[in-house]
Design an enzyme around this catalytic site. Structure first.
Site, PDB file in Angstrom:
ATOM      1  N   ASN A  25       0.883  -1.050   0.055  1.00 53.78           N
ATOM      2  CA  ASN A  25      -0.029  -0.150   0.044  1.00 53.78           C
ATOM      3  C   ASN A  25       0.750   1.377   0.088  1.00 53.78           C
ATOM      4  O   ASN A  25       1.942   1.134   0.620  1.00 53.78           O
ATOM      5  CB  ASN A  25      -0.908   0.086   1.319  1.00 53.78           C
ATOM      6  CG  ASN A  25      -0.480   0.631   2.478  1.00 53.78           C
ATOM      7  OD1 ASN A  25      -0.389   1.980   2.657  1.00 53.78           O
ATOM      8  ND2 ASN A  25       0.411  -0.130   3.263  1.00 53.78           N
ATOM      9  N   PHE A  46      -1.522   8.100   4.340  1.00 49.44           N
ATOM     10  CA  PHE A  46      -2.406   8.754   5.503  1.00 49.44           C
ATOM     11  C   PHE A  46      -3.649   9.401   4.985  1.00 49.44           C
ATOM     12  O   PHE A  46      -4.011  10.520   5.359  1.00 49.44           O
ATOM     13  CB  PHE A  46      -1.402   9.690   6.329  1.00 49.44           C
ATOM     14  CG  PHE A  46      -0.240   9.243   7.211  1.00 49.44           C
ATOM     15  CD1 PHE A  46      -0.384   7.622   7.469  1.00 49.44           C
ATOM     16  CD2 PHE A  46       0.427   9.971   7.803  1.00 49.44           C
ATOM     17  CE1 PHE A  46       0.584   7.241   8.051  1.00 49.44           C
ATOM     18  CE2 PHE A  46       1.577   9.600   8.431  1.00 49.44           C
ATOM     19  CZ  PHE A  46       1.584   8.155   8.724  1.00 49.44           C
ATOM     20  N   SER A  87       5.761   5.107   8.440  1.00 44.87           N
ATOM     21  CA  SER A  87       5.189   4.993   7.323  1.00 44.87           C
ATOM     22  C   SER A  87       5.899   5.258   6.212  1.00 44.87           C
ATOM     23  O   SER A  87       6.569   6.468   6.065  1.00 44.87           O
ATOM     24  CB  SER A  87       3.880   5.657   7.201  1.00 44.87           C
ATOM     25  OG  SER A  87       3.434   5.579   5.819  1.00 44.87           O
ATOM     26  N   ASN A 147       5.109   5.929   3.252  1.00 47.08           N
ATOM     27  CA  ASN A 147       4.222   6.760   2.248  1.00 47.08           C
ATOM     28  C   ASN A 147       4.156   7.927   2.438  1.00 47.08           C
ATOM     29  O   ASN A 147       3.424   8.717   1.790  1.00 47.08           O
ATOM     30  CB  ASN A 147       3.064   6.056   1.881  1.00 47.08           C
ATOM     31  CG  ASN A 147       3.211   4.544   1.901  1.00 47.08           C
ATOM     32  OD1 ASN A 147       3.879   4.151   0.852  1.00 47.08           O
ATOM     33  ND2 ASN A 147       2.501   3.757   2.339  1.00 47.08           N
ATOM     34  N   THR A 148       4.877   8.475   3.595  1.00 47.86           N
ATOM     35  CA  THR A 148       4.896  10.178   3.622  1.00 47.86           C
ATOM     36  C   THR A 148       6.387  10.288   3.379  1.00 47.86           C
ATOM     37  O   THR A 148       7.216   9.927   4.461  1.00 47.86           O
ATOM     38  CB  THR A 148       3.988  10.366   5.010  1.00 47.86           C
ATOM     39  OG1 THR A 148       2.967  10.113   5.016  1.00 47.86           O
ATOM     40  CG2 THR A 148       4.448  12.086   5.142  1.00 47.86           C
ATOM     41  N   LYS A 184       5.983   3.785  16.976  1.00 45.68           N
ATOM     42  CA  LYS A 184       5.891   2.552  16.058  1.00 45.68           C
ATOM     43  C   LYS A 184       7.228   2.680  14.917  1.00 45.68           C
ATOM     44  O   LYS A 184       7.383   3.802  14.298  1.00 45.68           O
ATOM     45  CB  LYS A 184       4.800   2.964  15.248  1.00 45.68           C
ATOM     46  CG  LYS A 184       4.530   1.552  14.377  1.00 45.68           C
ATOM     47  CD  LYS A 184       2.957   1.455  13.778  1.00 45.68           C
ATOM     48  CE  LYS A 184       2.946   0.182  12.889  1.00 45.68           C
ATOM     49  NZ  LYS A 184       1.640   0.180  12.521  1.00 45.68           N
ATOM     50  N   ASN A 244       6.364  -1.491  11.345  1.00 42.96           N
ATOM     51  CA  ASN A 244       5.407  -1.076   9.954  1.00 42.96           C
ATOM     52  C   ASN A 244       5.687  -1.922   8.828  1.00 42.96           C
ATOM     53  O   ASN A 244       6.351  -3.090   9.095  1.00 42.96           O
ATOM     54  CB  ASN A 244       5.818   0.523   9.983  1.00 42.96           C
ATOM     55  CG  ASN A 244       4.505   1.014   9.445  1.00 42.96           C
ATOM     56  OD1 ASN A 244       3.622   0.683   8.587  1.00 42.96           O
ATOM     57  ND2 ASN A 244       4.335   2.334  10.087  1.00 42.96           N
TER      58      ASN A 244
HETATM   59  C1  LIG Z   1      -3.216  -0.771   3.805  1.00 40.60           C
HETATM   60  C2  LIG Z   1      -2.540  -0.752   5.121  1.00 40.60           C
HETATM   61  C3  LIG Z   1      -2.534   0.539   5.573  1.00 40.60           C
HETATM   62  C4  LIG Z   1      -1.765   0.928   6.899  1.00 40.60           C
HETATM   63  N1  LIG Z   1      -2.056   2.087   7.301  1.00 40.60           N
HETATM   64  C5  LIG Z   1      -1.138   2.487   8.283  1.00 40.60           C
HETATM   65  C6  LIG Z   1      -1.411   3.609   9.286  1.00 40.60           C
HETATM   66  O1  LIG Z   1      -2.246   4.419   8.813  1.00 40.60           O
HETATM   67  N2  LIG Z   1      -0.484   3.839  10.275  1.00 40.60           N
HETATM   68  C7  LIG Z   1       0.244   2.819  10.879  1.00 40.60           C
HETATM   69  O2  LIG Z   1       0.979   2.846  11.801  1.00 40.60           O
HETATM   70  N3  LIG Z   1       0.435   1.522  10.173  1.00 40.60           N
HETATM   71  C8  LIG Z   1      -0.324   1.328   9.019  1.00 40.60           C
HETATM   72  N4  LIG Z   1      -0.298   0.036   8.416  1.00 40.60           N
HETATM   73  C9  LIG Z   1       0.875  -0.642   8.999  1.00 40.60           C
HETATM   74  C10 LIG Z   1       0.305  -2.025   9.839  1.00 40.60           C
HETATM   75  O3  LIG Z   1      -0.331  -1.631  11.017  1.00 40.60           O
HETATM   76  C11 LIG Z   1       1.105  -3.139  10.119  1.00 40.60           C
HETATM   77  O4  LIG Z   1       2.088  -2.563  10.946  1.00 40.60           O
HETATM   78  C12 LIG Z   1       1.841  -3.653   8.978  1.00 40.60           C
HETATM   79  O5  LIG Z   1       0.869  -3.943   7.966  1.00 40.60           O
HETATM   80  C13 LIG Z   1       2.452  -4.989   9.292  1.00 40.60           C
HETATM   81  O6  LIG Z   1       1.348  -5.860   9.914  1.00 40.60           O
HETATM   82  P1  LIG Z   1       0.843  -6.846   8.888  1.00 40.60           P
HETATM   83  O7  LIG Z   1       1.780  -7.862   8.045  1.00 40.60           O
HETATM   84  O8  LIG Z   1      -0.057  -8.078  10.027  1.00 40.60           O
HETATM   85  O9  LIG Z   1      -0.163  -6.399   7.991  1.00 40.60           O
HETATM   86  C14 LIG Z   1      -0.913  -0.090   7.347  1.00 40.60           C
HETATM   87  C15 LIG Z   1      -0.750  -1.364   6.686  1.00 40.60           C
HETATM   88  C16 LIG Z   1      -1.698  -1.753   5.547  1.00 40.60           C
HETATM   89  C17 LIG Z   1      -1.459  -2.940   4.882  1.00 40.60           C
END
Ligand SMILES: Cc1cc2nc3c(=O)[nH]c(=O)nc-3n(C[C@H](O)[C@H](O)[C@H](O)COP(=O)(O)O)c2cc1C
Length: 351
Positions: free
Chosen positions: A114, A118, A186, A188-189, A228, A257
């Site tokens: 992704n 934000f 993140s 993405n910022t 985080k 993350n």
């Molecule tokens: C579509 C998507 C959006 C995410 N948005 C955020 C976010 O806004 N803030 C954040 O701290 N982590 C965000 N994450 C990261 C997740 O909270 C997590 O740290 C990461 O995906 C690893 O865990 P997973 O393998 O179980 O997905 C996002 C992950 C995904 C897949």
């Protein structure tokens, strides 16, 4: 408790564009929460209490940030049996995020990419939703799920002024949170992850710690603050981060993350899309960061482990790596709500 097997729902959702499927599901849950429809995703809450950072977690599996960026579905997620739910990332002002398409599935590897950036409705709308959630407003004692509020900076705010965005967001979320997460990881910022580097982190956490003291007095409660971090860090950086977190009295670290690495998905469709990779391929990288954090932080500092949990065994691996509690995101997309109870039961006897 009646429910619809996710094996029937998933093919329908996976037939849709990933972000459309996400929006559809969130809209359904926002409308259906606290109504009879909720039985479609309700699961029993596994009882495995743990005290961490001064908080009583009813069990050790949480919803990771990013699924519910606007805090619209807190009650719906609580019904899935999570011991804690983290919503956000919220930024002070609303922002649209990056252009679409910006979310991709890599089903062969049970992964997602992704680059949402934000996208959210801003702090005011977020707080209104938090206040509206029954679990917060009714003070029901039967559902002791904890609520984490995750904060970030607006894309348009220059990185040198990031601290002021984090402080604005902290001021807003503080009275409503069981814990606050400072998201500096993140991909993405632009430049956000630079806030993890030595001096930037020191100065950001200095400001946050000072403001937290003021807020604790003002609201007569001390809300734990977690930070985080990314999986794409070498051991030396992890050591510096660990020391900085402890120096500023942070209450915990959330690791990790999404990753910018594409090693595990090379050659697959969408692998070259920009953004953060999550799901199964990030499990080992995240666990490695957790192991290094645990050795740098000692046995008592709270670590929330996240990244790549697709099964109960994966959750156990994260606890064994040194996490106290875990969170899931991509696993929920691939496995559905059954994963919450599966993971919670699997780790219930692992300390
Ligand atoms: C579509 C998507 C959006 C995410 N948005 C955020 C976010 O806004 N803030 C954040 O701290 N982590 C965000 N994450 C990261 C997740 O909270 C997590 O740290 C990461 O995906 C690893 O865990 P997973 O393998 O179980 O997905 C996002 C992950 C995904 C897949």
């Amino acid at each position: 408790m009646s429910f619809i097997p996710y094996s029937l729902t998933r093919p329908i959702l996976f037939g849709m564009d990933p972000e459309a499927a996400h929006d559809f599901t969130m809209n359904l849950m926002a409308r259906g929460q606290n109504t009879p429809l909720q039985c479609a995703w309700s699961r029993p809450m596994v009882d495995d209490p743990i005290e961490l950072a001064g908080l009583k977690f009813p069990n050790r599996v949480g919803m990771a940030a990013g699924l519910d960026k606007n805090a619209r579905c807190i009650d719906a997620l609580a019904a899935m049996g999570f011991g804690f739910v983290e919503v956000g990332t919220v930024t002070p002002r609303p922002q649209p995020g990056n252009p679409k398409p910006r979310m991709f599935r890599i089903p062969e590897k049970k992964a997602l990419i992704n680059r949402l950036g934000f996208n959210n409705d801003g702090l005011d709308a977020f707080l209104a939703n938090v206040r509206r959630s029954q679990i917060r407003s009714s003070g029901k004692s039967g559902k002791p799920m904890l609520l984490g509020l995750n904060i970030g900076k607006n894309a348009a705010t220059p990185i040198e002024e990031a601290t002021s965005d984090y402080l604005k967001a902290l001021d807003g979320v503080y009275p409503h949170a069981d814990y606050v997460t400072v998201n500096i990881s993140s991909p993405n910022t632009k430049n956000l992850r630079a806030l993890q580097s030595d001096e930037a982190l020191d100065s950001l956490l200095d400001a946050i710690a000072e403001r937290r003291e003021q807020l604790a007095t003002q609201h007569a409660k001390r809300v734990p603050v977690f930070v985080k971090i990314a999986p794409d860090l070498v051991e030396e950086q992890i050591g510096v981060i660990a020391a900085t977190l402890q120096r500023h009295g942070m209450d915990g670290v959330i690791a990790t993350n999404t990753t910018i690495s594409r090693e595990a998905v090379q050659g697959l469709q969408h692998a070259q899309e920009a953004g953060g990779l999550s799901g199964a391929p990030v499990l080992e990288a995240s666990n490695q960061v957790i192991r290094q954090l645990r050795s740098a932080l000692g046995s008592r500092f709270p670590i929330i482990g996240v990244g790549g949990i697709l099964s109960g065994a994966d959750a156990v691996s994260k606890i064994r790596a040194g996490a106290d509690v875990v969170q899931i995101y991509s696993g929920l997309i691939y496995r559905g709500p059954d994963l919450v109870t599966e993971a919670a039961r699997a780790i219930a006897h692992v300390r």
